[in-house]
Design a protein around this motif. Sequence first.
Motif, PDB file in Angstrom:
ATOM      1  N   VAL A 296       0.830  -1.200   0.000  1.00  0.00           N
ATOM      2  CA  VAL A 296       0.000   0.000   0.000  1.00  0.00           C
ATOM      3  C   VAL A 296       0.868   1.255   0.000  1.00  0.00           C
ATOM      4  O   VAL A 296       0.371   2.368  -0.197  1.00  0.00           O
ATOM      5  CB  VAL A 296      -0.951   0.040   1.214  1.00  0.00           C
ATOM      6  N   LEU A 297       2.173   1.094   0.231  1.00  0.00           N
ATOM      7  CA  LEU A 297       3.087   2.223   0.269  1.00  0.00           C
ATOM      8  C   LEU A 297       3.820   2.426  -1.054  1.00  0.00           C
ATOM      9  O   LEU A 297       4.676   3.306  -1.172  1.00  0.00           O
ATOM     10  CB  LEU A 297       4.112   2.033   1.399  1.00  0.00           C
ATOM     11  N   PHE A 298       3.509   1.592  -2.044  1.00  0.00           N
ATOM     12  CA  PHE A 298       4.136   1.726  -3.361  1.00  0.00           C
ATOM     13  C   PHE A 298       3.052   1.631  -4.418  1.00  0.00           C
ATOM     14  O   PHE A 298       2.111   0.841  -4.285  1.00  0.00           O
ATOM     15  CB  PHE A 298       5.194   0.645  -3.575  1.00  0.00           C
ATOM     16  N   ASN A 299       3.170   2.420  -5.459  1.00  0.00           N
ATOM     17  CA  ASN A 299       2.106   2.549  -6.453  1.00  0.00           C
ATOM     18  C   ASN A 299       1.828   1.289  -7.242  1.00  0.00           C
ATOM     19  O   ASN A 299       0.687   1.033  -7.633  1.00  0.00           O
ATOM     20  CB  ASN A 299       2.448   3.666  -7.452  1.00  0.00           C
ATOM     21  N   THR A 300       2.869   0.502  -7.543  1.00  0.00           N
ATOM     22  CA  THR A 300       2.708  -0.603  -8.482  1.00  0.00           C
ATOM     23  C   THR A 300       3.300  -1.910  -7.949  1.00  0.00           C
ATOM     24  O   THR A 300       4.094  -1.916  -7.013  1.00  0.00           O
ATOM     25  CB  THR A 300       3.385  -0.278  -9.827  1.00  0.00           C
ATOM     26  N   ILE A 301       2.913  -3.006  -8.584  1.00  0.00           N
ATOM     27  CA  ILE A 301       3.468  -4.324  -8.273  1.00  0.00           C
ATOM     28  C   ILE A 301       4.849  -4.437  -8.922  1.00  0.00           C
ATOM     29  O   ILE A 301       5.080  -3.925 -10.016  1.00  0.00           O
ATOM     30  CB  ILE A 301       2.537  -5.426  -8.797  1.00  0.00           C
ATOM     31  N   SER A 302       5.758  -5.096  -8.230  1.00  0.00           N
ATOM     32  CA  SER A 302       7.110  -5.293  -8.760  1.00  0.00           C
ATOM     33  C   SER A 302       7.582  -6.694  -8.395  1.00  0.00           C
ATOM     34  O   SER A 302       6.878  -7.449  -7.719  1.00  0.00           O
ATOM     35  CB  SER A 302       8.072  -4.240  -8.199  1.00  0.00           C
ATOM     36  N   GLY A 303       8.795  -7.032  -8.815  1.00  0.00           N
ATOM     37  CA  GLY A 303       9.327  -8.347  -8.477  1.00  0.00           C
ATOM     38  C   GLY A 303      10.630  -8.630  -9.182  1.00  0.00           C
ATOM     39  O   GLY A 303      11.227  -7.755  -9.821  1.00  0.00           O
ATOM     40  N   ASN A 304      11.074  -9.865  -9.063  1.00  0.00           N
ATOM     41  CA  ASN A 304      12.284 -10.294  -9.756  1.00  0.00           C
ATOM     42  C   ASN A 304      12.224 -11.792 -10.023  1.00  0.00           C
ATOM     43  O   ASN A 304      11.482 -12.527  -9.351  1.00  0.00           O
ATOM     44  CB  ASN A 304      13.555  -9.924  -8.972  1.00  0.00           C
ATOM     45  N   ILE A 305      12.981 -12.215 -11.011  1.00  0.00           N
ATOM     46  CA  ILE A 305      13.055 -13.629 -11.361  1.00  0.00           C
ATOM     47  C   ILE A 305      14.517 -13.980 -11.592  1.00  0.00           C
ATOM     48  O   ILE A 305      15.260 -13.215 -12.215  1.00  0.00           O
ATOM     49  CB  ILE A 305      12.205 -13.940 -12.623  1.00  0.00           C
ATOM     50  N   PHE A 306      14.945 -15.121 -11.041  1.00  0.00           N
ATOM     51  CA  PHE A 306      16.323 -15.588 -11.186  1.00  0.00           C
ATOM     52  C   PHE A 306      16.369 -16.671 -12.266  1.00  0.00           C
ATOM     53  O   PHE A 306      15.618 -17.649 -12.196  1.00  0.00           O
ATOM     54  CB  PHE A 306      16.848 -16.134  -9.861  1.00  0.00           C
ATOM     55  N   ILE A 307      17.234 -16.463 -13.231  1.00  0.00           N
ATOM     56  CA  ILE A 307      17.361 -17.362 -14.386  1.00  0.00           C
ATOM     57  C   ILE A 307      18.708 -18.073 -14.337  1.00  0.00           C
ATOM     58  O   ILE A 307      19.741 -17.444 -14.088  1.00  0.00           O
ATOM     59  CB  ILE A 307      17.244 -16.585 -15.709  1.00  0.00           C
ATOM     60  N   ALA A 308      18.715 -19.379 -14.563  1.00  0.00           N
ATOM     61  CA  ALA A 308      19.951 -20.154 -14.721  1.00  0.00           C
ATOM     62  C   ALA A 308      19.936 -20.740 -16.125  1.00  0.00           C
ATOM     63  O   ALA A 308      19.193 -21.678 -16.418  1.00  0.00           O
ATOM     64  CB  ALA A 308      20.031 -21.254 -13.674  1.00  0.00           C
TER      65      ALA A 308
END
Length: 407
Positions: A37-49
């Motif tokens: 609720v303190l950030f405007n948008t959804i974010s994330g990360n993905i680890f690739i091998a």
Amino acid sequence: MQLSQFEVQSMAIFSPNKNISVDVSAIYEELNIYDSVLFNTISGNIFIADAIGSLKGFDFDGSEYLSIQLSKEGDLFPYSGTFKIYSQGDKKMLSLGSTRYRLNFISSEYVESIKTKVVQYYSDTYSNISKRILKDYLNVPTTKLNGVIESSQGIRNVTIPTLEPLEAITWCSKRALDTNDKPTFLFFENTDGYNFTSISNIFKQTPLANINFSPKNVIDNFGSDFLGVRDYEIIDQYDFVESVKSGVYAKTYRGYDIARRTFVEIQSDSFKDQVGITAANPNKNKTPEGMNLDKSYYSQIVSYFYNSKPKNNQERPEKWLLQRESILRNLFAKKVRIEMAGNYTFTSGKLLNVFMPKFSVITDNDRDYGLDKNLYGKYLIIATRHKMTAQGRTHTTVMDLVTDSTN
């Protein structure tokens, strides 16, 4: 399938510019999705091998996207989304020809927002202004407008002061007043879409679930295990010093009156701030006994321009400037972090009933049924992290919860 497992329906990285798409469901190691609720948008990360150069056709220059469709056991608790990949990091060589790296992603609207500025006059409610910005500047798809857009009070004549679109909506949320004339609005994205809603309105929701702390895998009960806490941490449980400094209990507004060219001083305190605000539980956080408010008004001083003769629908900063920080500080005074079996329905801006146990001897006179009366009750989810690992297909959900009251 176990409660903590998940299924990948699809997971692909694609580039519209190069017209290529690659399935990465077999080469990812970990996927994290965040909302707050303190950030405007959804974010994330993905680890690739990547050991065979599956993504060698991509430059990762900001033109690529990640598309995911996840679920639990077929179509149970589905989750889907398409995100902009904005950076690559932590790149390491695992062996000759094999690399591991992290791709960071975020909602496309964030990237569109940082490209432009809003410099425009509006005469409307702040909630309607926010909806217009989402559509006119960010072209938000209909599927992302399914969140709660609550009507704010009063027409306002305002000029957005050269802000990015998402910043402009946050600017509006800080000034918007709810039905009780209180500045409790929040602007954020969760799995429902974009939300522009007040804390009071959120606390009127029906909680998603009853969260328990019972031992897991003791009895064959899907509901008890699925909604059971696996780990928890009490992050904050009142900070008196910080509350005093931030003006939760009392503060002073000093305004320069541009109409009369004089200084105006207005004092406010927790009794005035909390009137009319819907709380999560019956017993709101109280001002400490013996707290002398008369000696605390100058613990927090806020300065702003003041107009004693506003015309038509001009802004009245004394309506929101004094109260908002203390209201939010009071809400965040009690913060708990819990970890559970993964559940995509848990997202920011929703409520949970948390039955926090009392870790002490229970006596015959104990009327709280073994619950910690200072901690159990309704909580607001303010942040979530969905962590999914390829090995074992494990999915856990970590949530930060806050409440402004007790049962």
